[in-house]
Structures are given as C-alpha cells and as structure tokens.
Design a protein around this motif. Structure first.
Motif, PDB file in Angstrom:
ATOM      1  N   VAL A 109      -1.765   9.224  48.313  1.00  0.00           N
ATOM      2  CA  VAL A 109      -2.856   8.290  48.588  1.00  0.00           C
ATOM      3  C   VAL A 109      -4.102   8.784  47.885  1.00  0.00           C
ATOM      4  O   VAL A 109      -4.471   9.953  48.019  1.00  0.00           O
ATOM      5  CB  VAL A 109      -3.137   8.184  50.110  1.00  0.00           C
ATOM      6  N   ASP A 110      -4.754   7.915  47.121  1.00  0.00           N
ATOM      7  CA  ASP A 110      -6.079   8.208  46.580  1.00  0.00           C
ATOM      8  C   ASP A 110      -7.112   7.609  47.522  1.00  0.00           C
ATOM      9  O   ASP A 110      -7.047   6.410  47.835  1.00  0.00           O
ATOM     10  CB  ASP A 110      -6.260   7.584  45.195  1.00  0.00           C
ATOM     11  N   PHE A 119      -2.549   3.323  47.212  1.00  0.00           N
ATOM     12  CA  PHE A 119      -1.268   3.821  47.719  1.00  0.00           C
ATOM     13  C   PHE A 119      -0.268   3.920  46.581  1.00  0.00           C
ATOM     14  O   PHE A 119      -0.119   2.987  45.784  1.00  0.00           O
ATOM     15  CB  PHE A 119      -0.697   2.879  48.779  1.00  0.00           C
ATOM     16  N   HIS A 120       0.428   5.050  46.529  1.00  0.00           N
ATOM     17  CA  HIS A 120       1.487   5.273  45.557  1.00  0.00           C
ATOM     18  C   HIS A 120       2.803   5.390  46.316  1.00  0.00           C
ATOM     19  O   HIS A 120       3.016   6.349  47.069  1.00  0.00           O
ATOM     20  CB  HIS A 120       1.219   6.551  44.757  1.00  0.00           C
ATOM     21  N   THR A 170      -5.280  -5.393  45.774  1.00  0.00           N
ATOM     22  CA  THR A 170      -4.839  -5.534  44.388  1.00  0.00           C
ATOM     23  C   THR A 170      -3.491  -4.857  44.205  1.00  0.00           C
ATOM     24  O   THR A 170      -3.364  -3.641  44.434  1.00  0.00           O
ATOM     25  CB  THR A 170      -5.850  -4.906  43.412  1.00  0.00           C
ATOM     26  N   VAL A 171      -2.487  -5.638  43.820  1.00  0.00           N
ATOM     27  CA  VAL A 171      -1.179  -5.074  43.477  1.00  0.00           C
ATOM     28  C   VAL A 171      -1.242  -4.637  42.020  1.00  0.00           C
ATOM     29  O   VAL A 171      -1.414  -5.471  41.118  1.00  0.00           O
ATOM     30  CB  VAL A 171      -0.052  -6.098  43.703  1.00  0.00           C
ATOM     31  N   ILE A 172      -1.112  -3.341  41.783  1.00  0.00           N
ATOM     32  CA  ILE A 172      -1.226  -2.797  40.425  1.00  0.00           C
ATOM     33  C   ILE A 172       0.125  -2.828  39.716  1.00  0.00           C
ATOM     34  O   ILE A 172       0.238  -3.242  38.573  1.00  0.00           O
ATOM     35  CB  ILE A 172      -1.809  -1.377  40.480  1.00  0.00           C
ATOM     36  N   ASP A 173       1.144  -2.366  40.405  1.00  0.00           N
ATOM     37  CA  ASP A 173       2.512  -2.466  39.896  1.00  0.00           C
ATOM     38  C   ASP A 173       3.439  -2.372  41.105  1.00  0.00           C
ATOM     39  O   ASP A 173       2.982  -2.405  42.255  1.00  0.00           O
ATOM     40  CB  ASP A 173       2.826  -1.399  38.832  1.00  0.00           C
ATOM     41  N   ARG A 178      -3.806  -1.276  45.895  1.00  0.00           N
ATOM     42  CA  ARG A 178      -5.149  -0.778  46.231  1.00  0.00           C
ATOM     43  C   ARG A 178      -5.798  -1.682  47.279  1.00  0.00           C
ATOM     44  O   ARG A 178      -5.690  -2.910  47.220  1.00  0.00           O
ATOM     45  CB  ARG A 178      -6.017  -0.722  44.978  1.00  0.00           C
ATOM     46  N   TYR A 179      -6.490  -1.036  48.235  1.00  0.00           N
ATOM     47  CA  TYR A 179      -7.279  -1.727  49.253  1.00  0.00           C
ATOM     48  C   TYR A 179      -8.725  -1.283  49.076  1.00  0.00           C
ATOM     49  O   TYR A 179      -9.019  -0.084  49.098  1.00  0.00           O
ATOM     50  CB  TYR A 179      -6.790  -1.374  50.654  1.00  0.00           C
ATOM     51  N   GLU A 180      -9.630  -2.245  48.934  1.00  0.00           N
ATOM     52  CA  GLU A 180     -11.022  -1.911  48.637  1.00  0.00           C
ATOM     53  C   GLU A 180     -11.964  -2.686  49.549  1.00  0.00           C
ATOM     54  O   GLU A 180     -11.932  -3.917  49.614  1.00  0.00           O
ATOM     55  CB  GLU A 180     -11.332  -2.231  47.173  1.00  0.00           C
TER      56      GLU A 180
END
Length: 633
Positions: A109-110, A119-120, A170-173, A178-180
């Motif tokens: 998690v970043d 989230f990864h 945001t779905v990156i892949d 990401r939740y902002e």
C-alpha cells in the motif's frame, strides 16, 4: 509520504522472498492431490499468487505444521458462522500480534499523507472458486454496489466519506487501484483491518449475474421467487454475504470456505484451494483442512467441551466455567489456558443519554449523577467474588500495553466512597427517600434504574446482583432484566433501554493511529448516546445531533483527529478525549483485563498460551492467525 513496501519489514509476521531469491518450492496439499492428479484442480503453483505471502513462523516462536485434520468448535446460533470470517482474518491490511498494520491480501500500500492510498494486489491471486481477484472486484463494489441507490440507499460506507465527500477512485491496471480524498482519511486503513471491515471489493464475476446493469431483471424472476426477494436488488444483497458467510455459492478469500447452507445443526467449512499464504517450506495455509461448527445452547457448551467434543473453544465460555473446564481436562483431552480480555472494561454500565423519559434522561446527562453511581460501586468485591481477584478494578480506560495506559485514568471515580456519592446525589435534589431508603425523583417517583443485558454472560448477572446491594446503600433501586442481544440493541437504539450493560470500549489497547470511535458520538452502537452517534454516522439522515457541550466537544475533537496527518497532534487529541471520558464517566466500568478461558486440544499446535482476546483490534482469534494452527499426529 508513508509506504508499506511489500512485505519485507513485517517484523516476523510474514515476508516476501527478498529480491533475487526465489520463494520456497511449493508442496502440494494432500487433501487436493487426487483432484490435481485428475485434472479437477490446478496444481498448487497455479493456485497461489505469483508473490504469495510467506509467513515466518520461526520468528514468532511457532513451528512448521502438518496439513490435515478437522477442527471442532461450538457456536450458539446459525448466524454465528460469520465468526469464521472474523477469526479467519484475511484482510486487505491486517494487524500483527503487536497491533501494527501490514499488507495481507494486498502486496503493498502506498499512503500519501493519509489522503491518497494506492493498493497493489498480488498478481495471480484468485477467489476460492479459481476466478481472478483483480481491481475489477474493487471497481464493481464501488461503481455497481456502493454508488448504486438500489443496492446502497444510504450511499458508500461511512468510512469512505470525508466531510460527506467520497474519494476519487482510479483503476490503474488489473492489480493497482487508487483512492484519493481532498483531505486526510486516517480511518481508512484501520477500518479495512477491523473484525468487521467494510469489504470494498466483491466477487464481480459471481454477483454481476444478479445485477440489473448486467442482466435483464426479468431473467431473475424465478430465482427471486425461490428466494422470496421483492426485486433484483434484494436478491443481489441477499446473495452478497462476504461477512455473514452464509452463502456457500459466493466465493471468498478467507482461509476456509463454507460448504453447507444455513441450518440449525451446524456448518462445515473446508480449506480454500487458492489461499494466498504459505509457510517457509512451501506448504499452503491453512494447515487445518476442515472446520466443524456445531450449534449448541450456550449453557451446554462447557459440559460438551469436557466430553472432548471441541478442539478449540473461547467464545461462549467464561471464567465462571473455569473450575468445570479444568476438572475435565483429562477426559476431554485438552488444556485450559487463561488469556486476558482486551476491552476497555469487561462489564460496563451505560447511562443512556438518549433515554425517552425526560427526567431520567436529564439525570443521565448530568456528570455528577454518573460519578456518584461510579463511586457507589465496590469494585474489589466484584473482582474477588467473580474473578478471584485476577481482574483489574478500574473504570473504562486504556489497558496496560496501550501507549495511553495511565493508572490515573483507570482510577478516576473508581474508588468506593458511598458517603461522597450520597452527598453528591443529595446536592442534585435527590435527598428525599421513601420508606425503604430509595431516593425520590422531583416528581415523586422512586429512583429505580432498570439495567438490561444481552443475557449471554453469567458474570453480568452476578455483577448486577452485587451492584444492586451496593447502590441500595446510596438510595438507588436496581432492577435487572436479561434480554436477547438483538432486542437489547433495538431497545437501546430506540431510547427504551435505561441503562444497558455491555463491554466497555471495543478497543482497550488504543494507539494514536486508531480512530477514537469509542470516545465520541460517531456510531449508533455506542450505548452512551445511540441517537447522537446515528446522526453522525448517517450524515444527519437519522437520529439527532449531540445536545450537550461535552459531547459536542468530543465530536469536534474526533473530526480534528480525522483531518490531521500529524502523529503528535493525533496523540494530543486522544489524550484530551481520554481525560474527558475519565472525568465525565459516560460509561461506568466495573473491572477490566478479566481472565478469559481458552480450551485447546492437547494435539493442537501454534496456539499461544498467553494472548489478548479482543474484538478490536485483532478480531478475537484473528490476530492469532488460526490458519497457522495445526494438529500433531
């Protein structure tokens, strides 16, 4: 910027293979060997993620186990199958045994200033039915469940709203999302590690079959009729039970999968073939193949344990059962350990500040009235009578082990002083008494306090019996009524319960990073002020706003805690809230850190002899990691 970097720093909880070093060679699970050979199930190398979570048992004094066996335990109601989700404790992030947060289902998690969380996921991770677990499952929850007014009339989970605003998602892949938020949301990660978390993902491949966005609702009518659902949304919600755990068809990420439907006898669970955790020798967890949950009346469980019918039992047994349990060890082939409870108080009384009667409600909102009642408690007597002096005589406060532990907080208004209590009650205009010494309210009615419980713990009934004698000395008449748990909660929430008895704070081991939800009117489940908590929790759609200055101040401090990203300021906020709580005595604690029996089969390994049994943090057995328990041959 804060970052959970993979799993390299998990302080003995778990690890990933260091860069350049291969993960341990995987070993096939014996239970699945035949299905793998027959082509019915992929080999273990294709069932675990590409980067599984590798637990370091030796670092925590545990041993590599043997796979197999069936663990037996008792529950008291069909709905208690949900506790396997609590105890299984597969979470996006989870607490370790030192109550530090680390990635679990997630690889990393970043965290950017508690405002932006990336989230990864673990590449190759799968649901229990073999379908990929990806960011599509997070997108489905957010767009198709949380933001769908038919499925979620109240909107997204409250913990995902900051000042009433949801995050940008945001779905990156397929493995990164990401939740902002515009402002910090420090409650987010702790909520994901809770005993009952907001599951912000769903098995999209399964639930989309019942969603009007993806299928024609008309095609669902036969199933709606079968399940007596009024519409597609009720059908969908009825099948979406990641926490309730009572739909065998819904895939899960937990260590064990429920394979039997809800019934009145019990449940069978079997190991998840696609579970994400392995040991250092390449064995896929959990070690134990099957779990049997048998439904029994709470009063019969101790006797059944002594007959050898359980391998692990903590729930539904109490310290009062300890003599019987100890005597039955030889016949039952188990040993009895005494753990410690982790609540802010094991038995606490909650003067309901939202009680319907105006006269009593005003008294319950008066600090000196609550303080006088607390001074009227002879805690030493309760401790010696119920716990042989092994509990701590304290008001509701952080326990030893919390960075906020302070003997002064525990001792606030906790010394027995009937003379002072009587003087304080007299000063409140309650000096008149009737013939048996019971005080009279200004309207001439007797000061009778009805204390209601869930009727599940004998210690509560015994404590209230002792308390009735103590409060009689200060002119307060006690009437005790045991109820069903759900009935009790409904009465409290509707203002019909005068003074419920329950545990003290769920989190008796708070840290600055933990949301101070027990200390402010932010949740309906807080029996001190259920309507005020409901108002905050529902964003003003239900309940009423706090009516007292001190409650307003606590709510203000809670929001200050939410908005700051500075650890020092969070600590200061916690300390102020704890001082207010100790002085105001919103809940009257009787004892804390009470001994909790744990029954462990003689052949069951990796179960700690000493432990804290708490709902939050740690999910009762969850933080002890049941998936690492195993049976010796």
């Amino acid at each position: 910027m804060k970052r959970f970097i993979g799993l390299l720093f998990l302080l003995g909880l778990a690890m990933a293979a260091p860069p350049g070093q291969a993960a341990p060679a995987l070993q096939e699970t014996p239970l699945f060997a035949k299905d793998v050979a027959a082509g019915k199930l992929p080999p273990v190398a294709e069932r675990v993620p590409e980067d599984p979570l590798v637990v370091d048992l030796a670092a925590r004094g545990r041993s590599i186990g043997t796979q197999g066996g069936t663990l037996r335990t008792f529950i008291t109601r069909p709905r208690d199958v949900r506790y396997m989700v609590v105890w299984g404790y597969a979470r996006l992030v989870a607490y370790d045994d030192k109550y530090d947060l680390h990635p679990d289902l997630l690889r990393a998690v970043d965290n950017e200033d508690d405002r932006i969380y990336t989230f990864h996921l673990r590449r190759g991770h799968r649901w229990s039915d073999g379908a990929p677990f990806t960011t599509e499952d997070f997108r489905y929850f957010w767009e198709d469940v949380a933001l769908n007014p038919d499925l979620s009339p109240g909107g997204p989970p409250e913990v995902m709203l900051v000042d009433g605003k949801p995050p940008k998602v945001t779905v990156i892949d397929e493995v990164t999302i990401r939740y902002e938020w515009d402002t910090p949301n420090p409650r987010f990660l702790p909520a994901l590690a809770a005993a009952r978390p907001p599951f912000i993902y769903r098995p999209a491949h399964y639930l989309s079959q019942f969603h009007a966005k993806y299928v024609d609702p008309a095609t669902l009518e036969p199933l709606m009729a079968e399940r007596k659902a009024r519409n597609w949304a009720q059908l969908h919600n009825g099948l979406d039970n990641l926490y309730n755990n009572d739909n065998p068809d819904e895939p899960t990420l937990q260590p064990w999968v429920t394979v039997s439907a809800m019934n009145s006898q019990g449940y069978e669970l079997t190991r998840n073939p696609y579970y994400h955790r392995i040991d250092a020798e390449g064995h896929q967890l959990p070690y134990i193949d099957h779990v049997e949950l048998t439904i029994a009346a709470a009063g019969l469980i101790p006797q059944k344990v002594t007959l050898g019918e359980a391998d692990l039992q903590v729930r539904s047994i109490s310290f009062s059962d300890a003599p019987v349990l100890k005597q039955g060890e030889g016949r039952g082939k188990y040993h009895t350990w005494l753990w410690s409870t982790g609540y802010g108080s094991d038995i606490a009384l909650y003067p309901n500040q939202n009680y319907n009667d105006p006269a009593l409600r005003e008294l319950f909102r008066t600090a000196d009235f609550r303080r006088a009642l607390s001074l009227g408690v002879r805690r030493t007597t309760i401790n010696k009578t119920l716990y042989f002096g092994l509990a701590k005589e304290a008001n509701v406060a952080p326990l030893r082990g919390s960075p906020f532990y302070d003997p002064a907080l525990s001792a606030a208004w906790a010394d027995h002083d009937a003379e002072r209590a009587n003087a304080m009650l007299d000063a409140l205009g309650l000096g008149k008494r009737d013939g048996d010494g019971t005080r009279l309210l200004p309207d001439g009615k007797r000061l009778e306090i009805v204390i209601e419980s869930a009727g599940e713990r004998p210690e509560e009934a015994d404590a209230i019996e002792l308390l009735a004698e103590m409060w009689a000395e200060i002119g307060v008449k006690v009437i005790y009524r045991p109820l069903d748990r759900d009935i009790l909660r409904n009465k409290v929430y509707s203002g019909q319960s005068m003074m419920p008895v329950w545990y003290g704070w769920n989190n008796g081991l708070p840290t600055p990073e933990a949301p101070p939800v027990d200390l402010a009117p932010v949740e309906q489940t807080n029996f001190s002020w259920p309507e005020w908590g409901q108002y905050t929790q529902s964003n003003g759609l239900a309940g009423e706003p706090p009516q007292t200055d001190v409650a307003k101040r606590l709510l203000e401090l809670f929001h200050d805690w939410e908005r700051t990203s500075q650890d020092k300021r969070r600590r200061e906020i916690w300390e102020e809230m704890l001082r207010i709580q100790a002085d105001e005595v919103f809940a009257i604690g009787l004892v804390s850190a009470a001994p909790q029996p744990a029954i462990v089969a003689d052949t069951l390994r990796n179960v700690p002899e000493q432990a804290i049994y708490a709902w939050e943090p740690g999910a009762q057995l969850g933080v002890l990691r049941m998936d690492e328990f195993w049976f010796a041959p």
